[in-house]
Enzyme design. Structure first.
Site, mmCIF file in Angstrom:
data_model
loop_
_atom_site.group_PDB
_atom_site.id
_atom_site.type_symbol
_atom_site.label_atom_id
_atom_site.label_comp_id
_atom_site.label_asym_id
_atom_site.label_seq_id
_atom_site.Cartn_x
_atom_site.Cartn_y
_atom_site.Cartn_z
ATOM 1 N N ILE A 126 -7.643 0.964 9.946
ATOM 2 C CA ILE A 126 -7.933 1.648 11.007
ATOM 3 C C ILE A 126 -9.426 1.571 11.108
ATOM 4 O O ILE A 126 -10.003 1.815 12.381
ATOM 5 C CB ILE A 126 -7.371 3.079 11.054
ATOM 6 C CG1 ILE A 126 -7.628 3.616 12.372
ATOM 7 C CG2 ILE A 126 -8.119 3.879 9.963
ATOM 8 C CD1 ILE A 126 -6.932 5.137 12.428
ATOM 9 N N GLY A 127 -10.110 1.064 10.187
ATOM 10 C CA GLY A 127 -11.768 1.182 10.303
ATOM 11 C C GLY A 127 -12.270 -0.074 9.404
ATOM 12 O O GLY A 127 -13.560 -0.055 9.131
ATOM 13 N N GLY A 128 -11.267 -0.802 8.665
ATOM 14 C CA GLY A 128 -11.634 -2.005 7.958
ATOM 15 C C GLY A 128 -10.918 -1.901 6.771
ATOM 16 O O GLY A 128 -11.246 -2.378 5.751
ATOM 17 N N SER A 129 -10.078 -1.386 6.659
ATOM 18 C CA SER A 129 -9.221 -0.909 5.323
ATOM 19 C C SER A 129 -8.666 -1.984 4.771
ATOM 20 O O SER A 129 -8.267 -2.355 3.318
ATOM 21 C CB SER A 129 -8.260 0.186 5.481
ATOM 22 O OG SER A 129 -8.945 1.605 5.698
ATOM 23 N N LYS A 147 0.849 -1.171 -0.057
ATOM 24 C CA LYS A 147 -0.090 -0.084 -0.111
ATOM 25 C C LYS A 147 0.933 1.355 0.086
ATOM 26 O O LYS A 147 1.990 1.326 0.470
ATOM 27 C CB LYS A 147 -0.857 -0.153 1.258
ATOM 28 C CG LYS A 147 -1.969 1.074 1.426
ATOM 29 C CD LYS A 147 -2.753 0.841 2.292
ATOM 30 C CE LYS A 147 -3.863 1.769 2.660
ATOM 31 N NZ LYS A 147 -4.714 1.742 3.969
ATOM 32 N N SER A 179 -9.504 1.398 2.652
ATOM 33 C CA SER A 179 -8.507 2.233 1.904
ATOM 34 C C SER A 179 -7.566 1.592 1.013
ATOM 35 O O SER A 179 -6.789 2.098 0.208
ATOM 36 C CB SER A 179 -8.241 3.327 2.969
ATOM 37 O OG SER A 179 -6.943 2.590 3.833
ATOM 38 N N LEU A 213 -6.995 8.394 3.489
ATOM 39 C CA LEU A 213 -7.129 7.014 3.857
ATOM 40 C C LEU A 213 -8.368 6.898 4.554
ATOM 41 O O LEU A 213 -8.565 5.547 5.059
ATOM 42 C CB LEU A 213 -5.994 6.534 4.763
ATOM 43 C CG LEU A 213 -4.624 6.685 4.470
ATOM 44 C CD1 LEU A 213 -3.637 6.154 5.366
ATOM 45 C CD2 LEU A 213 -4.392 6.223 3.048
#
Lengths: 580, 580
Positions: free
Chosen positions: B241-244, B145, B220, B194
C-alpha cells in the site's frame, strides 16, 4: 404544467427574492438564446402527448423531418461521412427539433446555436478538403447532460449558486467527442442534487414526459430522456449513480447503457458529491437505437480515454466480447428473469412486459430461469448509507451560497408525503437523517459492501447449476422501476436500478411495450411488505398511464459493456420477431 | 538481535502480562511446529551475513541445495511438470531451507509442514495418474504474507488480538493457487499495523536482513523479503500500500511487482484498514527472478480472478502488452530517470546504481531523459491524510481487545526520535494527529487526489515532446528508497515508493548492485530541504551498509503489469550485458 418555477411562486422574503432573481435572469438568458424564428405557438397546456408537435408545428422542412427521424445512428453517420447530409444541415435539423421539444417539455439548459453550427461548418469543410471524415462521430450533433463542462459555457447543473461560473476548459468527454468529430450542441436538464428519479430544479424548472406531460420523464438524466424521445437529438450522454440514464430511458421509450464504474471518462465533468468514490456515478449514452449506444461506446473507447482520465481502466473496445464469445456466441443464451425483487412488487404493466420478453426469447431459442434476488434490502441499506454518508453536507453547501432551498420533494405542490414507518426502508427525502459518518464508519460500510458484492457474484456464478448451458446466466432481465413513468412527484423508488449501481453491473435499457389499460388490470392485493410496496400497489391507476412506454433492464456482469449491448440487440430482435 | 520481543522485556504490569503471555504462547506454538530434526545450531549472534547458513549447516542434501538454488521459476516448474523433481522433494527442500532461514532471520509466522507435504504428495499422485500437471503452478511451494487466510489456520498478522482466530475458508488468492496446482507452504512475518517499512510486531518479533542482520529487511512484506533472499521460497506473495513489496525487494536483493489496484484478487485476505478504498493495498509477487514474477501474474490472471473477486477488473493476461507492442516492441525505449524526488536527496549508493543503469540502457540502444517530479509533496500530504483519515481508529481497536500497545516506532529500544519541525512533512509515527475526518472531509481529499492524478498523467503524456520516440517515456527508473537497507528502526521514509501507490502506477523492483564504501563516498552537503532530508544526509555511514544490496524501481503506467515485467526484463538484460 409547472415548467417555470419562478413565475408560479408567491411573493417571497428578501433573501428568497435574491436567489429567485438570479435564477429568473438565467432562465431569461436561456430564452434569449433561442433564435426567434424557432419559437413556436405552444400547444394547449392540456395537451398530454406532444411527440407529434415537431411534425405539426411547421418549423421543420421535410428533409429536416427525414434527418431527425433517422434513429439508426450508424446510418446517420454513414450519410454524414459520405457528405450526403452535411453536418450543418443535420445539426440545424436536430437543433430546431431540440428547441421545439424544449418549448413543450422544458428539456434544455444551455443553448448555443451559433457555436454548434460553426463547429459543424468546420467539419463540413474538413470533409470537403480531405475527402474523409475526421473521426468516427464525424458531424454528429450530440446532446449532453448539464454536467459536462465546455470551455466558455456555464455548467449550472440545477444549482443557483453555479450560475455565472464559466468553464475554463472542456471535460475529457467533450475533448474526446471533439476528437471523434462530434458536434456537442445542447445541454440538458437535471434535478437539483441529481439525486432524484425526476427532473426539476429551481433554475430551469421541471422537465415533462413527451408521451404524457402529466408524467415525469424520470431522472436524473431526464432532460436527455425527454429530448431524445422527441427526436431532438440522435445521441445524448447522461450519468447514472442510481438509475439516472435507465429510468429516463424506460419512462421515455428510448435506449441507454449504464457502464461499469469509470469505464467511460468522467474527468472534469461536474457532479454531486464529487469525491464520493464508494459507488461511483458513471457516464452512459442514451439514444433512439442500440446503434447509437454501440457507436458511442466504441468511439470513446477507441480514443483510449485512459490516456486522459487516470481513473478509466485500460480496457479497449473488446470485439470478441461484443461477438459474445464468452456467451456461446449469442446462441442459446439463458436469461435470469426477476419481475419482483421481493421488496416492491411492480404494477401490472411490468408483468406483461416481462412476460412478452420471456415468450419472445424462448421463441428465439433462448432459455429462461427465475432470478432469485439475494440480500437486496441489505444492499439497499448499505448503498443508501454510503450515498448520504456526509449527511448531505455537500448539498447544503451548494444551497448556502444563495439561500436556495434544498428540495425535499419533486412534487409540484412541494407536498412532503410522510413515510415514517420504521420498517419502511425508503424515504422520499434526499437527505436521510443518518448523521454525518466518520471515516471509520464509512470504511466499515465499505467492508460490508465488498462482502455483499462477493455474495452476489457467487450467487450469479452459482446459477451454472441451473442454466443447462454450462455457463452461469448470461444476463438478467428485470423492470427498471416498479411502475411506468409516474405522475410528477411520485417517482419515489429507484431500487430496481440502484441495486446494479451498488453491484457495479453493466445494464442496458430497451423499450418493450406501452401501458394498455385493458390488458394491464390491477392485481389482487398481496401481503404488503412495507408502506412503499403498499403505496405502489394502491397508486396503480391505468388510466393515468395511457400511452405510457415501458422499458426493461438487461443486466450483465461488471465490465461487460460490449456483451450487454450485444445481448440487448438479441433481446430486441427477439421482441421484434415475436407475434405479441 | 531482538528476535523475540517477549523474552527481552522487563517485568510488566498485570494487563501487560496478559497480552505478553498470549503472544508468548503463540510464539512457543510456532517453535513447536518446527520438526525437531530441522533445528540447527544457530550461528553466533554477531554474525552479520547469514546467506550461507543453509549451505553450511549441513541440513540440506546436495540435491536439496540444487533445487533451492534454482531461481528460474519457469525452469523449476518445468522440472515439476515433467516429474524430474517431485513436489514432495521440492516442497521438502524449500521447507527445510525456510525453517533454517527462520532460525537466523525470524521470517515466518505459520509453519504447517505436514499439511503442505500432504498437498505435495497429492499433486505427485495426480501427475503420476494423469501424466500431466494439474495447473500452471503444479507442485510449486509458495510462501504467503501473514494476511492470506487459509482454512484451518490462524491469520495473526502481528496482532495479539487475532491469535486463536482460525479461518473458516481460504481467501480467493489461496483458492486460485490451489487451482493452479501450487503448494502454499509457509506464512511470513509483517510489522504491526502493516504501516511500516520494517518488519516487527509484538507476537512474532523482528525479522532481520540476511545480507546484514543489523539492517532491516524492509517491510511490510519483510518476512517474504528475508525468506526469499535466503532462498527459502521460490515465490512469495506480499501486499503493497506504500512500498510493502518493493522496499523488502530492494533491501533484500530480490524482485517484486506492485500491480495496480485490484488487478490481483484481495478478496478474503485480511488487512489493515479494511474498507479503506481510496488508495488500495495491492497483492504483489516476490521472487529471486523476474521469471517468478511473470509466472505468478500470468497464472493468476489466467484463472479469471474477476469470477471470484468482484473488485478485480476483467483484464486477462495481455500477451501483446507483454510483447510491448505499445512500446515500440521493446526496441529503442526512452526512460525517465529520477534519482532525486526533490524532497529527499538519496544517499550516494543510489546515485551509483542509477548511473550504472543509465549507462547499461544507453549501451543497449535505449535513451534516457530526466524525469521531473511533479507535486510530489502535495501528493504525499494528500495520500498520507487519506491513510490516516480515521485517525488510527481501526488500529486502536485491534489493540484495545488485549491492551497490546500500538507501536510508535520500529526502533529496538523503542526510542522515539522527535521530529517536530512544522516544515517537516514526514513523521515516524504511524498515527498522525490530523484528527478523525468526516466523510465530507474525506470526499474533499478524494477530489484533490483525482486532480493530482490527472495532473501527473498529463505530465507523463507531455514527455512525448522530449523522448524522440513519438511516445511518452516508456517507464521511469528511480530509487525504491533514499538509502540502502537501514539499521533497524531507521527506515522512516517510504515516499519513493508511496508516490506510485497514490498514482496507482505499476512498478517492478529489481536488484542492481551492492553498497561499496570505496565507490560510494559521501556527497558534499546540499541545502537541506527539511529535517528528514538532512537526517538522510547525515546518517550516511557506508561502513554500516557493507554488502548491502541496492534495488531500483521500474515504473509503468496504471494497469501496465505485463509491460512493466517485460521492461524490467530489458533493464535486467542491459545491466547483465554492461561491463560495470
Amino acid at each position: 404544467m409547472d415548467v417555470d418555477p419562478v413565475s408560479s411562486q408567491e411573493p417571497a422574503a428578501e433573501t428568497e427574492e435574491k436567489w429567485r432573481a438570479i435564477a429568473a435572469e438565467k432562465k431569461q438568458k436561456q430564452l434569449d438564446s433561442i433564435p426567434k424564428e424557432w419559437l413556436i405557438t405552444p400547444p394547449p397546456e392540456d395537451r398530454i402527448n406532444v411527440l407529434d408537435v415537431p411534425s405539426e408545428c411547421g418549423l421543420l422542412t421535410s428533409r429536416e423531418m427525414e434527418i431527425t427521424n433517422e434513429v439508426d445512428v450508424a446510418a446517420l453517420l454513414a450519410k454524414l461521412a459520405s457528405g450526403e447530409w452535411s453536418s450543418v444541415e443535420v445539426t440545424t435539423a436536430f437543433y430546431k427539433r431540440a428547441v421545439i421539444a424544449h418549448q413543450v417539455v422544458n428539456c434544455l439548459t444551455e443553448i448555443f446555436v451559433e457555436r454548434a453550427l460553426a463547429r459543424a461548418a468546420e467539419l463540413d469543410e474538413y470533409l470537403k478538403t480531405n475527402g474523409k471524415p475526421i473521426g468516427p462521430l464525424h458531424g454528429l450533433p450530440i446532446s449532453l447532460k448539464d454536467q459536462f463542462t465546455m470551455k466558455g459555457l456555464e455548467t449550472v447543473m440545477g444549482w443557483v449558486s453555479w450560475i455565472g461560473k464559466v468553464s475554463e476548459s472542456d471535460c475529457v468527454l467533450v475533448e474526446l467527442l471533439y476528437q471523434c468529430g462530434a458536434v456537442p450542441f445542447v445541454r440538458t436538464n437535471v434535478p437539483q442534487t441529481l439525486f432524484w428519479g425526476e427532473t426539476h430544479n429551481s433554475v430551469f424548472g421541471r422537465t415533462l414526459n413527451p408521451h404524457n406531460r402529466n408524467l415525469t420523464p424520470g431522472g436524473s438524466s431526464g432532460g436527455e430522456g425527454a429530448l431524445i424521445a422527441m427526436r431532438g437529438s440522435p445521441l445524448g450522454v447522461g450519468t447514472d449513480i442510481g438509475g439516472s440514464v435507465r429510468i429516463p430511458a424506460a419512462f421515455c421509450n428510448i435506449y441507454s447503457l449504464r457502464p461499469s464504474y469509470e469505464r467511460l471518462p468522467y474527468q472534469g465533468a461536474r457532479n454531486t458529491g464529487e469525491g464520493q468514490e464508494s459507488i461511483s456515478s458513471t457516464i452512459g449514452p442514451m439514444s433512439n437505437s442500440l446503434s447509437g449506444i454501440k457507436v458511442f461506446v466504441k468511439a470513446i473507447l477507441d480514443m483510449k480515454p485512459w490516456l486522459k482520465d487516470p481513473l478509466v481502466p485500460k480496457m479497449p473496445w473488446n470485439e470478441p466480447a461484443y461477438q459474445l464469445v464468452e456467451h456461446g456466441n449469442g446462441v442459446g443464451l439463458c436469461f435470469g428473469f426477476m419481475v419482483d425483487d421481493g421488496l416492491f412488487k411492480p404494477q401490472p404493466p411490468l408483468y406483461r412486459a416481462m412476460e412478452m420478453t420471456k415468450k419472445a426469447l424462448i421463441a428465439a431459442g433462448h432459455t429462461v430461469i427465475e432470478w432469485e434476488p439475494k440480500k437486496h434490502l441489505e444492499i439497499f441499506i448499505n448503498c443508501n448509507s454510503i450515498y448520504f454518508a456526509d449527511d448531505g453536507e455537500n448539498l447544503r453547501r451548494e444551497c448556502e451560497a444563495t439561500d436556495e432551498p434544498l428540495l425535499q420533494t419533486m412534487h409540484p405542490e412541494e407536498l412532503l408525503v410522510e413515510l415514517d414507518d420504521a420498517s419502511m426502508p425508503y424515504e422520499r427525502h434526499v437527505v436521510r437523517d443518518l448523521g454525518h459518518l466518520t471515516t471509520y464508519e464509512l470504511w466499515e460500510l465499505h467492508k460490508e459492501k465488498r462482502q455483499l458484492r462477493k455474495e452476489y457474484l457467487d450467487h450469479w456464478m452459482g446459477t451454472v447449476e441451473r442454466t443447462g448451458t454450462g455457463r452461469p446466466v448470461d444476463a438478467i432481465i428485470c423492470p427498471a422501476a416498479p411502475y411506468p413513468a409516474p405522475l410528477h412527484g411520485h417517482n419515489r423508488n429507484a431500487w430496481y436500478t440502484t441495486i446494479w449501481n451498488a453491484l457495479d453491473y453493466t445494464v442496458a435499457v430497451l423499450p418493450v411495450t406501452y401501458v394498455d389499460p385493458k390488458l394491464d388490470v390491477q392485481h389482487p392485493p398481496h401481503k404488503f411488505r412495507n408502506h412503499e410496496d403498499q403505496w405502489i400497489y394502491e397508486s396503480y391507476d391505468p388510466s393515468s398511464y395511457e400511452g405510457c412506454p415501458i422499458g426493461l433492464q438487461v443486466v450483465g456482469q461488471r465490465q461487460e459493456e460490449e456483451a450487454v449491448i450485444a445481448i440487448a440487440e438479441i433481446v430486441e430482435r427477439a421482441l421484434k420477431a415475436s407475434p405479441s
